[in-house]
Design a protein around this motif. Structure first.
Motif, PDB file in Angstrom:
ATOM      1  N   MET A 135      -1.772  -0.501  -7.045  1.00 37.14           N
ATOM      2  CA  MET A 135      -1.759  -0.232  -5.611  1.00 37.14           C
ATOM      3  C   MET A 135      -0.449  -0.599  -4.939  1.00 37.14           C
ATOM      4  O   MET A 135       0.092   0.194  -4.169  1.00 37.14           O
ATOM      5  CB  MET A 135      -2.883  -0.977  -4.897  1.00 37.14           C
ATOM      6  CG  MET A 135      -2.917  -0.701  -3.390  1.00 37.14           C
ATOM      7  SD  MET A 135      -3.923  -1.875  -2.421  1.00 37.14           S
ATOM      8  CE  MET A 135      -2.768  -3.265  -2.258  1.00 37.14           C
ATOM      9  N   ILE A 136       0.065  -1.794  -5.201  1.00 38.93           N
ATOM     10  CA  ILE A 136       1.077  -2.328  -4.297  1.00 38.93           C
ATOM     11  C   ILE A 136       2.397  -1.563  -4.325  1.00 38.93           C
ATOM     12  O   ILE A 136       3.168  -1.652  -3.370  1.00 38.93           O
ATOM     13  CB  ILE A 136       1.320  -3.835  -4.521  1.00 38.93           C
ATOM     14  CG1 ILE A 136       1.943  -4.118  -5.880  1.00 38.93           C
ATOM     15  CG2 ILE A 136       0.036  -4.626  -4.373  1.00 38.93           C
ATOM     16  CD1 ILE A 136       2.322  -5.579  -6.047  1.00 38.93           C
ATOM     17  N   HIS A 137       2.645  -0.767  -5.358  1.00 38.67           N
ATOM     18  CA  HIS A 137       3.877   0.030  -5.371  1.00 38.67           C
ATOM     19  C   HIS A 137       3.705   1.372  -4.657  1.00 38.67           C
ATOM     20  O   HIS A 137       4.703   2.037  -4.353  1.00 38.67           O
ATOM     21  CB  HIS A 137       4.374   0.249  -6.807  1.00 38.67           C
ATOM     22  CG  HIS A 137       3.377   0.889  -7.711  1.00 38.67           C
ATOM     23  ND1 HIS A 137       2.300   0.208  -8.212  1.00 38.67           N
ATOM     24  CD2 HIS A 137       3.292   2.153  -8.215  1.00 38.67           C
ATOM     25  CE1 HIS A 137       1.590   1.015  -8.987  1.00 38.67           C
ATOM     26  NE2 HIS A 137       2.157   2.198  -8.995  1.00 38.67           N
ATOM     27  N   ILE A 138       2.462   1.784  -4.407  1.00 43.68           N
ATOM     28  CA  ILE A 138       2.230   3.039  -3.680  1.00 43.68           C
ATOM     29  C   ILE A 138       1.505   2.760  -2.366  1.00 43.68           C
ATOM     30  O   ILE A 138       0.603   3.476  -1.959  1.00 43.68           O
ATOM     31  CB  ILE A 138       1.469   4.085  -4.524  1.00 43.68           C
ATOM     32  CG1 ILE A 138       0.194   3.474  -5.129  1.00 43.68           C
ATOM     33  CG2 ILE A 138       2.356   4.648  -5.616  1.00 43.68           C
ATOM     34  CD1 ILE A 138      -0.678   4.515  -5.829  1.00 43.68           C
ATOM     35  N   ALA A 139       1.931   1.682  -1.724  1.00 44.57           N
ATOM     36  CA  ALA A 139       1.376   1.274  -0.432  1.00 44.57           C
ATOM     37  C   ALA A 139       2.470   0.515   0.318  1.00 44.57           C
ATOM     38  O   ALA A 139       3.381  -0.035  -0.298  1.00 44.57           O
ATOM     39  CB  ALA A 139       0.150   0.385  -0.635  1.00 44.57           C
ATOM     40  N   PRO A 140       2.393   0.484   1.645  1.00 41.91           N
ATOM     41  CA  PRO A 140       3.383  -0.279   2.412  1.00 41.91           C
ATOM     42  C   PRO A 140       3.227  -1.774   2.174  1.00 41.91           C
ATOM     43  O   PRO A 140       2.198  -2.245   1.672  1.00 41.91           O
ATOM     44  CB  PRO A 140       3.068   0.094   3.865  1.00 41.91           C
ATOM     45  CG  PRO A 140       1.640   0.517   3.851  1.00 41.91           C
ATOM     46  CD  PRO A 140       1.417   1.165   2.516  1.00 41.91           C
ATOM     47  N   LYS A 141       4.244  -2.515   2.568  1.00 44.53           N
ATOM     48  CA  LYS A 141       4.226  -3.971   2.386  1.00 44.53           C
ATOM     49  C   LYS A 141       3.012  -4.601   3.048  1.00 44.53           C
ATOM     50  O   LYS A 141       2.462  -5.585   2.546  1.00 44.53           O
ATOM     51  CB  LYS A 141       5.514  -4.563   2.960  1.00 44.53           C
ATOM     52  CG  LYS A 141       5.690  -6.052   2.699  1.00 44.53           C
ATOM     53  CD  LYS A 141       7.053  -6.533   3.181  1.00 44.53           C
ATOM     54  CE  LYS A 141       7.242  -8.022   2.897  1.00 44.53           C
ATOM     55  NZ  LYS A 141       8.595  -8.490   3.333  1.00 44.53           N
TER      56      LYS A 141
END
Length: 206
Positions: A112-118
């Protein structure tokens, strides 16, 4: 089954990574309790993991209604007593619906965290601090930079592709993630090298 009514979605990477991920989860998850999956996507991980991780319960979630429809369709295709129906949950929200439900002993977040905003991963750590008990586990899987450097040329190319699609996306540095985790009482326990230049990263609530 009428295929026109089948709302199952498919993610090709799931078949490649689910067995290695399961192997790590079997080592690091608490032996009982409910595992909350954040950003369950197609639902393929949920229907694969849940029966293998019994007697633990698996609670899938996703903010996307089409994803939740896919998860539900997969559950109908492969019923499992310890797999809950999906819930609507946005990791970046300041309050999660699940907070008013039964206790969660672990959180699992895959790709998830690489294809989502911070804001999504900041919310993920904040939510973990709110709902996990002392000793509760937060498990992350995906590509990470280490020491500011990509672990493989393919990851560098993937990162460039992600950022070209959305400037808020991109592969995060493990040191940055760990610093944020520590600020939310999450201590880094273990980092496992995984296939396709990915990592499994395990945090525990202090």
């Amino acid at each position: 089954m009428d295929n026109s009514l089948d709302r199952r979605r498919y993610a090709p990477a799931t078949e490649r990574n689910r067995a290695p991920i399961l192997e790590i989860l079997q080592q690091v998850l608490p032996p009982t309790g409910t595992m909350l999956e954040i950003s369950s996507g197609t639902g393929e991980h949920a229907v694969f993991m849940a029966p293998q991780l019994a007697p633990r319960y698996w609670l899938p979630s996703d903010p996307n209604p089409d994803a939740r429809a896919s998860i539900t369709a997969w559950q109908r295709f492969a019923p499992c007593d310890n797999l809950y129906p999906p819930i609507d949950l946005d990791a970046s929200s300041s309050e999660w619906l699940v907070e008013s439900k039964e206790p969660i002993t672990a959180i699992v977040n895959i790709n998830m965290i690489h294809i989502a905003p911070k804001s999504a991963y900041l919310g993920l750590f904040a939510g973990a601090k709110r709902i996990l008990p002392i000793g509760g586990i937060l498990y992350l899987y995906g590509p990470f930079k280490q020491g500011g450097v990509h672990t493989a040329p393919s990851n560098a190319a993937f990162d460039e592709s992600l950022r070209s699609q959305n400037s808020a996306w991109g592969i995060r540095d493990l040191a940055e993630i760990t610093t944020v985790a520590q600020s939310h009482n999450l201590a880094l326990q273990q980092v496992y090298s995984m296939p396709a230049n990915n990592l499994s990263v395990v945090f525990k609530i202090k």
